[in-house]
Design a protein around this motif. Structure first.
Motif, mmCIF file in Angstrom:
data_model
loop_
_atom_site.group_PDB
_atom_site.id
_atom_site.type_symbol
_atom_site.label_atom_id
_atom_site.label_comp_id
_atom_site.label_asym_id
_atom_site.label_seq_id
_atom_site.Cartn_x
_atom_site.Cartn_y
_atom_site.Cartn_z
ATOM 1 N N CYS A 17 0.822 -1.217 0.000
ATOM 2 C CA CYS A 17 0.000 0.000 0.000
ATOM 3 C C CYS A 17 0.857 1.269 0.000
ATOM 4 O O CYS A 17 0.365 2.339 -0.364
ATOM 5 C CB CYS A 17 -0.923 -0.004 1.206
ATOM 6 S SG CYS A 17 -0.057 -0.202 2.771
ATOM 7 N N ASP A 34 -7.611 -2.328 9.317
ATOM 8 C CA ASP A 34 -7.144 -3.169 10.420
ATOM 9 C C ASP A 34 -5.681 -3.497 10.106
ATOM 10 O O ASP A 34 -5.389 -4.550 9.547
ATOM 11 C CB ASP A 34 -8.045 -4.424 10.413
ATOM 12 C CG ASP A 34 -7.602 -5.502 11.364
ATOM 13 O OD1 ASP A 34 -6.959 -5.178 12.372
ATOM 14 O OD2 ASP A 34 -7.920 -6.686 11.099
ATOM 15 N N HIS A 259 -7.409 -16.425 7.111
ATOM 16 C CA HIS A 259 -6.721 -15.251 7.656
ATOM 17 C C HIS A 259 -6.782 -15.268 9.180
ATOM 18 O O HIS A 259 -7.847 -15.432 9.761
ATOM 19 C CB HIS A 259 -7.326 -13.953 7.115
ATOM 20 C CG HIS A 259 -6.342 -12.829 7.225
ATOM 21 N ND1 HIS A 259 -5.970 -12.310 8.442
ATOM 22 C CD2 HIS A 259 -5.610 -12.170 6.300
ATOM 23 C CE1 HIS A 259 -5.061 -11.365 8.247
ATOM 24 N NE2 HIS A 259 -4.821 -11.266 6.953
ATOM 25 N N SER A 289 -8.093 -10.486 4.283
ATOM 26 C CA SER A 289 -9.043 -11.285 3.507
ATOM 27 C C SER A 289 -10.280 -10.472 3.135
ATOM 28 O O SER A 289 -11.261 -11.034 2.655
ATOM 29 C CB SER A 289 -9.419 -12.546 4.266
ATOM 30 O OG SER A 289 -10.131 -12.197 5.433
ATOM 31 N N SER A 291 -12.520 -8.146 4.876
ATOM 32 C CA SER A 291 -13.779 -7.948 5.626
ATOM 33 C C SER A 291 -14.347 -6.540 5.417
ATOM 34 O O SER A 291 -15.566 -6.362 5.365
ATOM 35 C CB SER A 291 -13.560 -8.208 7.115
ATOM 36 O OG SER A 291 -12.989 -9.481 7.281
ATOM 37 N N GLU A 307 -3.486 -5.422 -0.572
ATOM 38 C CA GLU A 307 -2.983 -6.530 0.248
ATOM 39 C C GLU A 307 -1.722 -7.067 -0.405
ATOM 40 O O GLU A 307 -1.703 -7.377 -1.595
ATOM 41 C CB GLU A 307 -4.053 -7.618 0.385
ATOM 42 C CG GLU A 307 -3.590 -8.906 1.061
ATOM 43 C CD GLU A 307 -2.985 -8.710 2.450
ATOM 44 O OE1 GLU A 307 -3.576 -8.011 3.285
ATOM 45 O OE2 GLU A 307 -1.884 -9.267 2.689
#
Ligand SMILES: C[S@@+](CC[C@H](N)C(=O)[O-])C[C@H]1O[C@@H](n2cnc3c(N)ncnc32)[C@H](O)[C@@H]1O
Length: 327
Positions: A17, A34, A259, A289, A291, A307
């Motif tokens: 990122c 997160d 995950h 994953s 969410s 990711e």
């Protein structure tokens, strides 16, 4: 360089990122993420350190003026993360507590350590009849049932310290609510009119009253209370209580999703609703994953996520494709 525009419902990048290079300045409506907690959870390499401050500066760059964000954190290191967020240009607005009550204590029996120190063999008193912790090597390396022996201290001093330990049972995770400042020279209403950002979505996140609840204050709103900064996990009775009730997910709750720090979609939906309005675009630079992305699609928000690990990226892609095909 041409930048990504939120024309599709979602876009996923299997890359680091840092830099958020596909995203243009001042284009994203909210941040929900997160990130690694920096606590080496289950010995995962990606959780060894907190993210570098640069990513929060990148987030400030791509978020619109007044945009809100929720950043998950850990009790031990949230102070450092908060300093990084503030130094990057975010305003710290609140710290939300997601209380789940069913966290696993990570402590050691100091009585057993004293035995070891004194060269005394501890007493075997049985076997664990449930999965007990992790062997070194990460999440794929569980103890299987009935494999791990149970010990008690045997030396005199060991017995005195039987059960003494180093840590409490974790029962909540802090989530830092941040905001990119509204544009200089504008008031909140002017900022909302110009960018669509600058206000929390309190109306959609109201907590309904419990069934049969009598006294609900002087001026009860028909849809319930304003969302609190404690989000509590507890037994479901009437569905809701004064706070927001959401159970912690067990690992492997979805058969293909391995995950290790999977977050409950109900919780993510609440947070996504709080910081955004329909059709807005949410960023998660550490999507795991996915969410946050799942919550966004269910709630008619657009989603852009990053990711690094191919394995988690593929799980995310599968989860989002499943939802997209149902819509
Ligand atoms: C705490 S997990 C997110 C889990 C997610 N909430 C879920 O429900 O699946 C953080 C994720 O950040 C990823 N990550 C770490 N460094 C990264 C980076 N530089 N760029 C993108 N992702 C990164 C890790 O691989 C990990 O999957």
């Amino acid at each position: 360089m041409s930048h990504w525009t939120p024309s599709k419902p979602y876009e996923l990048f299997n890359q680091s990122c840092y830099g958020l290079s596909p995203l243009a300045d001042n284009t994203i409506d909210a941040l929900v993420t997160d990130p690694p907690y920096g606590i080496s959870f289950q010995n995962h390499e990606w959780d060894k350190n907190l993210p570098q401050r640069q990513i929060w500066e990148d987030c400030v760059r791509v978020l619109k003026h007044g945009a809100f964000g929720v950043v998950f954190s850990s009790v031990r290191l949230m102070h450092r993360l908060m300093v990084d967020l503030e130094d990057s240009g975010f305003l710290i607005k609140d710290v939300l507590f997601w209380a789940y009550l069913n966290g696993m204590p990570k402590s050691r029996d100091i009585g057993l350590e004293i035995d070891k120190e004194l060269g005394v063999t501890s007493k075997v008193v049985g076997k664990y009849d449930y999965v007990q912790g992790y062997k070194k090597g990460g999440a794929d390396n569980y103890y299987t049932n009935n494999e791990k022996l149970k010990y008690e201290p045997h030396s005199e001093i060991g017995i005195q310290y039987k059960g003494a330990g180093l840590g409490l049972k974790p029962a909540y995770e802090p989530m830092i609510l941040v905001q990119k400042p509204i544009e200089k020279g504008l008031n909140v209403a002017q900022n909302v009119l110009k960018y669509g950002t600058g206000a929390l979505n309190l109306e959609q996140t109201r907590i309904p009253y419990a069934k049969g609840e009598g006294k609900v204050g002087h001026n009860p709103h028909p849809n319930g209370r304003v969302s609190a900064n404690i989000l509590r996990t507890d037994e479901f009775e009437d569905g809701y209580d004064k706070f927001f009730v959401v159970p912690k997910v067990r690992q492997n709750a979805e058969d293909f999703n391995k995950h290790p720090t999977l977050k409950p979609v109900d919780l993510m939906q609440h947070l996504v609703k709080l910081v955004s309005f329909e059709n807005q675009t949410i960023l998660d630079p550490f999507m795991g994953s996915g969410s946050t992305g799942v919550a966004c699609l269910v709630l008619q928000r657009k989603f852009v996520g990053f990711e690094l690990e191919k394995e988690y990226f593929e799980i995310c892609r599968k989860r989002l494709a499943m939802i997209d095909s149902q819509e």
